[in-house]
Write a protein that holds these residues in place. Sequence first.
Motif, PDB file in Angstrom:
ATOM      1  N   CYS A 131     -46.478 -82.550 -13.186  1.00 50.81           N
ATOM      2  CA  CYS A 131     -45.369 -81.936 -12.447  1.00 50.81           C
ATOM      3  C   CYS A 131     -44.881 -82.873 -11.331  1.00 50.81           C
ATOM      4  O   CYS A 131     -43.689 -82.989 -11.085  1.00 50.81           O
ATOM      5  CB  CYS A 131     -45.764 -80.603 -11.823  1.00 50.81           C
ATOM      6  N   CYS A 147     -42.464 -86.010 -12.255  1.00 48.72           N
ATOM      7  CA  CYS A 147     -41.039 -85.737 -12.450  1.00 48.72           C
ATOM      8  C   CYS A 147     -40.405 -85.028 -11.265  1.00 48.72           C
ATOM      9  O   CYS A 147     -39.185 -85.092 -11.101  1.00 48.72           O
ATOM     10  CB  CYS A 147     -40.823 -84.884 -13.699  1.00 48.72           C
ATOM     11  N   HIS A 148     -41.174 -84.355 -10.456  1.00 47.84           N
ATOM     12  CA  HIS A 148     -40.566 -83.544  -9.397  1.00 47.84           C
ATOM     13  C   HIS A 148     -40.713 -84.138  -7.993  1.00 47.84           C
ATOM     14  O   HIS A 148     -40.239 -83.545  -7.040  1.00 47.84           O
ATOM     15  CB  HIS A 148     -41.117 -82.110  -9.426  1.00 47.84           C
ATOM     16  N   THR A 179     -35.520 -80.597 -10.428  1.00 47.34           N
ATOM     17  CA  THR A 179     -35.176 -79.632  -9.382  1.00 47.34           C
ATOM     18  C   THR A 179     -36.272 -79.547  -8.323  1.00 47.34           C
ATOM     19  O   THR A 179     -37.377 -80.043  -8.510  1.00 47.34           O
ATOM     20  CB  THR A 179     -34.996 -78.243 -10.031  1.00 47.34           C
ATOM     21  N   ARG A 193     -33.773 -70.353 -16.483  1.00 43.59           N
ATOM     22  CA  ARG A 193     -33.862 -70.300 -15.031  1.00 43.59           C
ATOM     23  C   ARG A 193     -33.918 -68.857 -14.536  1.00 43.59           C
ATOM     24  O   ARG A 193     -33.550 -67.938 -15.269  1.00 43.59           O
ATOM     25  CB  ARG A 193     -32.587 -70.963 -14.472  1.00 43.59           C
ATOM     26  N   LEU A 236     -32.260 -74.023 -19.096  1.00 50.07           N
ATOM     27  CA  LEU A 236     -32.700 -75.330 -18.587  1.00 50.07           C
ATOM     28  C   LEU A 236     -32.611 -76.357 -19.713  1.00 50.07           C
ATOM     29  O   LEU A 236     -32.602 -76.006 -20.890  1.00 50.07           O
ATOM     30  CB  LEU A 236     -34.142 -75.225 -18.078  1.00 50.07           C
ATOM     31  N   TYR A 237     -32.538 -77.628 -19.326  1.00 53.38           N
ATOM     32  CA  TYR A 237     -32.507 -78.705 -20.314  1.00 53.38           C
ATOM     33  C   TYR A 237     -33.933 -79.160 -20.637  1.00 53.38           C
ATOM     34  O   TYR A 237     -34.802 -79.152 -19.767  1.00 53.38           O
ATOM     35  CB  TYR A 237     -31.722 -79.896 -19.764  1.00 53.38           C
ATOM     36  N   PHE A 241     -36.894 -81.172 -18.915  1.00 51.66           N
ATOM     37  CA  PHE A 241     -38.058 -80.386 -18.468  1.00 51.66           C
ATOM     38  C   PHE A 241     -38.788 -79.992 -19.755  1.00 51.66           C
ATOM     39  O   PHE A 241     -38.231 -79.258 -20.565  1.00 51.66           O
ATOM     40  CB  PHE A 241     -37.547 -79.152 -17.709  1.00 51.66           C
ATOM     41  N   ARG A 257     -24.632 -75.451 -19.997  1.00 50.30           N
ATOM     42  CA  ARG A 257     -26.014 -75.067 -20.272  1.00 50.30           C
ATOM     43  C   ARG A 257     -26.137 -74.101 -21.458  1.00 50.30           C
ATOM     44  O   ARG A 257     -27.178 -74.060 -22.119  1.00 50.30           O
ATOM     45  CB  ARG A 257     -26.639 -74.446 -19.014  1.00 50.30           C
TER      46      ARG A 257
HETATM   47  C1  HEC Z   1     -40.711 -85.059 -17.841  1.00 54.03           C
HETATM   48  C2  HEC Z   1     -40.292 -84.576 -16.557  1.00 54.03           C
HETATM   49  C3  HEC Z   1     -40.773 -83.230 -16.080  1.00 54.03           C
HETATM   50  C4  HEC Z   1     -42.076 -82.789 -16.002  1.00 54.03           C
HETATM   51  C5  HEC Z   1     -43.332 -83.494 -16.457  1.00 54.03           C
HETATM   52  C6  HEC Z   1     -42.012 -81.491 -15.378  1.00 54.03           C
HETATM   53  N1  HEC Z   1     -40.730 -81.147 -15.094  1.00 54.03           N
HETATM   54 FE1  HEC Z   1     -40.091 -79.431 -14.270  1.00 54.03          FE
HETATM   55  N2  HEC Z   1     -38.174 -79.983 -14.582  1.00 54.03           N
HETATM   56  C7  HEC Z   1     -37.758 -81.233 -14.971  1.00 54.03           C
HETATM   57  C8  HEC Z   1     -36.318 -81.300 -14.947  1.00 54.03           C
HETATM   58  C9  HEC Z   1     -35.476 -82.506 -15.299  1.00 54.03           C
HETATM   59  C10 HEC Z   1     -35.868 -80.023 -14.521  1.00 54.03           C
HETATM   60  C11 HEC Z   1     -34.430 -79.576 -14.382  1.00 54.03           C
HETATM   61  C12 HEC Z   1     -33.901 -79.148 -15.718  1.00 54.03           C
HETATM   62  C13 HEC Z   1     -32.516 -78.592 -15.652  1.00 54.03           C
HETATM   63  O1  HEC Z   1     -31.847 -78.726 -14.617  1.00 54.03           O
HETATM   64  O2  HEC Z   1     -32.107 -77.988 -16.634  1.00 54.03           O
HETATM   65  C14 HEC Z   1     -37.071 -79.228 -14.319  1.00 54.03           C
HETATM   66  C15 HEC Z   1     -37.043 -77.892 -13.929  1.00 54.03           C
HETATM   67  C16 HEC Z   1     -38.165 -77.150 -13.656  1.00 54.03           C
HETATM   68  C17 HEC Z   1     -38.140 -75.756 -13.254  1.00 54.03           C
HETATM   69  C18 HEC Z   1     -36.874 -74.911 -13.042  1.00 54.03           C
HETATM   70  C19 HEC Z   1     -36.564 -74.899 -11.586  1.00 54.03           C
HETATM   71  C20 HEC Z   1     -35.151 -74.542 -11.243  1.00 54.03           C
HETATM   72  O3  HEC Z   1     -34.892 -74.371 -10.054  1.00 54.03           O
HETATM   73  O4  HEC Z   1     -34.285 -74.490 -12.113  1.00 54.03           O
HETATM   74  C21 HEC Z   1     -39.429 -75.379 -13.051  1.00 54.03           C
HETATM   75  C22 HEC Z   1     -39.930 -74.015 -12.604  1.00 54.03           C
HETATM   76  C23 HEC Z   1     -40.247 -76.518 -13.328  1.00 54.03           C
HETATM   77  N3  HEC Z   1     -39.472 -77.581 -13.702  1.00 54.03           N
HETATM   78  C24 HEC Z   1     -41.620 -76.523 -13.218  1.00 54.03           C
HETATM   79  C25 HEC Z   1     -42.427 -77.582 -13.628  1.00 54.03           C
HETATM   80  C26 HEC Z   1     -43.873 -77.535 -13.645  1.00 54.03           C
HETATM   81  C27 HEC Z   1     -44.704 -76.364 -13.161  1.00 54.03           C
HETATM   82  C28 HEC Z   1     -44.290 -78.714 -14.156  1.00 54.03           C
HETATM   83  C29 HEC Z   1     -45.705 -79.177 -14.439  1.00 54.03           C
HETATM   84  C30 HEC Z   1     -46.529 -78.261 -15.218  1.00 54.03           C
HETATM   85  C31 HEC Z   1     -43.105 -79.501 -14.486  1.00 54.03           C
HETATM   86  N4  HEC Z   1     -42.001 -78.795 -14.124  1.00 54.03           N
HETATM   87  C32 HEC Z   1     -43.133 -80.740 -15.078  1.00 54.03           C
HETATM   88  C33 HEC Z   1     -38.568 -82.267 -15.377  1.00 54.03           C
HETATM   89  C34 HEC Z   1     -39.943 -82.189 -15.498  1.00 54.03           C
END
Ligand code: HEC
Length: 468
Positions: free
Chosen positions: A71, A74-75, A99, A126, A132-133, A136, A178
């Motif tokens: 997490c 990427c975040h 995000t 969401r 979402l794309y 993620f 989306r």
């Molecule tokens: C490979 C990259 C990547 C990884 C690894 C990743 N994320 Fe994300 N995540 C993203 C992206 C890019 C978005 C935004 C997608 C979109 O805008 O549609 C996102 C969006 C989200 C969202 C939606 C939040 C919102 O405000 O819309 C959540 C919840 C989230 N991630 C949780 C997690 C968690 C928990 C983990 C680890 C278990 C994780 N992500 C791992 C890339 C990643």
Amino acid sequence: MLEGGTQRQAGLDMRALRFALVLCLLLAVAVGVYVFAAGPPAIDPITPPAAASFDPAVVKRGAILAAIGDCDTCHTAPGGRAFAGAVAIPTPFGTIFSTNITPDAATGIGAWSEAAFQRAMRKGVRRDGAYLYPAFPYDHFTQVSDDDNRALYAFLMTRAPVHATVPANTLSFPFNHRTVMAGWNLLFLSPGPSNVYATMDAGTARGLYLVEGLGHCGACHTPRNFLGAEKFGDALAGAEVEGWTAYALDASSPAAVPWTAAALYRYLRDGFEEHHGVARGPMAEVVANLRAAPEEDVRAIATYIAGQSTKAGAQKQASQQVAVQARRGEAVAAASADSQANRASVGSSDGGEGAVIYAAACAGCHEGPRAMPYGGIDLALSSAITGPNADNLVTIVIDGLPAVAGIRSPIMPAFGNVIDDGQVAGLAKYLRGRFTDKGSWSDIEKSVRDARGSGRAVTVSSTRMDQR
Ligand code: HEC
Ligand code: HEC
Ligand code: HEC
């Protein structure tokens, strides 16, 4: 020449047609969803729960799960606040920004209930009902169990809230809508958690769960189709990611010495294994995160992956092993004979110059018993040289392996300023011929141009020699 060009053109036309057709399908589904069903509903916002309302033991478990799920990679932007997002993720359709997943109510997920979080992980939706794309990797996280989602939620909701908005995505039409993802999900998302786990022994089930689910190994190691979805039936068959090649981990693995569960365990635990070398680039970050994982989880991953790579059968392995040992001996003997012969004929041909550079600049560290941090592996063993293209090799030659502050890590000098593009390409060509019995690479010059242009740095932050 001309015929090849026309065929390629025809191939492109077919691809364009298929692309257009599927795009229409996606749009049709999306319009259908939009018109006939309202799409997923919004889930009511909540007041962010007090951190103290979460069980510390569950939060702790969530921290480990978050590490396995990468997490933070990427975040958390380089130099940015933890989990505040804004990491740019390039896709063939444009750039998507991760995000803010801190518990800030206005700009993060502070107003998300556990149910909203669970739905995002499982269905890629969401809190407000928008899709979402799959940048993620919810196509993997859909496998995460209710219990693990609860722990992840507890962990995130107890982080420091950060008030920060992220840049807008720059996606091309129709992907900037989306709703299109409704069609994508219909085609490519198989919602989990799968019930196959129940049919397996505990170890295999755990390995599969971690590899396919939270660990999302396929997000980098599985080739994608033209709509960015992982290809069915090609799980872990190798793919390109951020200019790196994530090698095949299935039976088509390029590794000269076949991977075993024990070797995979060492590689995943320490970021280095003596018959395969060091984990670099995006894989270094994966390994760094896995450091938080319990030993039995890393073993389960290793055992599961080893099972994938030996599906072709033990016989192939045995014969490969023999061939490799023979080749290693030959390679070392031939290289030194060669380097002597070549000293007399500097620059006579590409191969000649490559041989000279290898003998002068590489062999000292990569042949014979030179200890870490400067001792590199016998290059006949490196997937960077047995792999499908020169990308990873030229990146490491140009950028080297910088020392990592605070830990004893392997170090290799960068040659980017010492040898020019033609020489890097010549060297790559020479190494491929010298250390493998595979065909020559087709577009080494492009690999070199890409590596020079990308400005990507080789991270080896995960490689801890002091743990070995
Ligand atoms: C490979 C990259 C990547 C990884 C690894 C990743 N994320 Fe994300 N995540 C993203 C992206 C890019 C978005 C935004 C997608 C979109 O805008 O549609 C996102 C969006 C989200 C969202 C939606 C939040 C919102 O405000 O819309 C959540 C919840 C989230 N991630 C949780 C997690 C968690 C928990 C983990 C680890 C278990 C994780 N992500 C791992 C890339 C990643
Ligand atoms: C963010 C992308 C990414 C993810 C996620 C990822 N990998 Fe990798 N992996 C790579 C890249 C890139 C390489 C090549 C690195 C190098 O050249 O050192 C690699 C290399 C490897 C290798 C070495 C293969 C060889 O023949 O040398 C193994 C083994 C491996 N990965 C296993 C895994 C496992 C298991 C997971 C899931 C827990 C995983 N990877 C998740 C990108 C990724
Ligand atoms: C000062 C010592 C040193 C020199 C000089 C050096 N290397 Fe390295 N190299 C290393 C170390 C240490 C590693 C990390 C351990 C490993 O994976 O082999 C490494 C790793 C590599 C790898 C990755 C191997 C793998 O799959 O893990 C390749 C490929 C490589 N070097 C190629 C070269 C080439 C080509 C040259 C000459 C242009 C060169 N090296 C010069 C020390 C050196």
